[in-house]
Design an enzyme around this catalytic site. Structure first.
Site, short mmCIF file in Angstrom:
data_model
loop_
_atom_site.label_atom_id
_atom_site.label_comp_id
_atom_site.label_asym_id
_atom_site.label_seq_id
_atom_site.Cartn_x
_atom_site.Cartn_y
_atom_site.Cartn_z
N CYS A 99 0.88 -1.18 0.00
CA CYS A 99 0.00 0.00 0.00
C CYS A 99 0.91 1.21 0.00
CB CYS A 99 -0.92 0.00 1.23
SG CYS A 99 -1.99 1.45 1.33
N GLU B 104 -4.14 1.17 -6.12
CA GLU B 104 -3.24 0.17 -6.68
C GLU B 104 -3.27 0.32 -8.19
OE1 GLU B 104 -0.99 -1.45 -5.42
OE2 GLU B 104 -1.48 -1.78 -3.30
#
Length: 226
Positions: free
Chosen positions: A2, A105
């Site tokens: 992340c 993402e």
């Protein structure tokens, strides 16, 4: 992993979800948070759960070298967080929660990656399992609080986009995470129906952080040119 997330949060909502103590804060919305910048973190205090700003990227208390030599510590792997020297002390006694509105993402080939935005299907903030530390700058003697997000294997739904994802806690279980005796049991993949996803502007692809506006998380029908 992340490596970029958002925090457009309200104090009232976090107070309800995490039973915060202290005076209400006017939280600035953030739509493009990158490592080493300041983030909002929930940690247990003497009077209860408190919201405090920290550096994103854990600085262990024992680190004595220049920050320029610090490896990337904005994520900690769930599989090794209890043993890795960078994180094991914080895992034992300094667990916290990083509230997030969502995270980014990317899919596709290098040079033409498509950014995706992920948020809770319920619309509530996400509760990322995290760790925190206090480090003292050997040059200025200033104290720096810092934090890292724990990431684990992606569930089947997330695996279409990335093989890793943040460890997402149930808000009702954050007390067990921050002060419980068996935190490792909570380091598991999120339920398959926990998240929703949409493609967003390729402005997010730019190196560094410049743009920081609500338009970054708006859905687009096709990838825009950076």
């Amino acid at each position: 992993m992340c490596g970029r997330f958002t925090q457009h949060l309200s104090w009232a909502e976090l107070h309800r979800l995490a039973d915060l103590v202290g005076p209400p804060s006017n939280l600035r919305p953030r739509y493009n948070i990158a490592p080493t910048t300041r983030i909002e973190v929930i940690r247990p205090g003497a009077a209860g759960n408190e919201l405090t700003p920290m550096r994103w990227g854990l600085l262990p208390a024992w680190w004595k070298k220049p920050l320029s030599e610090m490896p990337s510590t904005f994520n900690a792997r769930a599989e090794t967080v209890a043993e890795k020297p960078m994180f094991r002390s914080a895992f034992k006694s300094r667990r916290c929660v990083i509230p997030a509105s969502g995270f980014y993402e990317w899919t596709g080939a290098k040079g033409s990656k498509t950014p995706h935005y992920f948020s809770a299907l319920t619309g509530e903030p996400l509760a990322f399992a995290a760790l925190w530390e206090t480090w003292r700058d050997p040059e200025s003697d200033a104290k720096v609080d810092s934090a890292t997000i724990i990431v684990g294997a992606a569930n089947d739904w997330m695996a279409r986009f990335h093989n890793r994802m943040p460890v997402i806690l149930d808000w009702r279980g954050i007390g067990a995470w921050m002060a419980g005796d068996d935190p490792g049991a909570l380091l598991k993949s999120a339920p398959e129906n926990a998240l929703q996803e949409w493609i967003v502007s390729s402005r997010v692809n730019r190196s560094g952080v410049g743009d920081d506006d609500a338009g970054l998380i708006e859905a687009v029908k096709q990838v825009q040119n950076a």
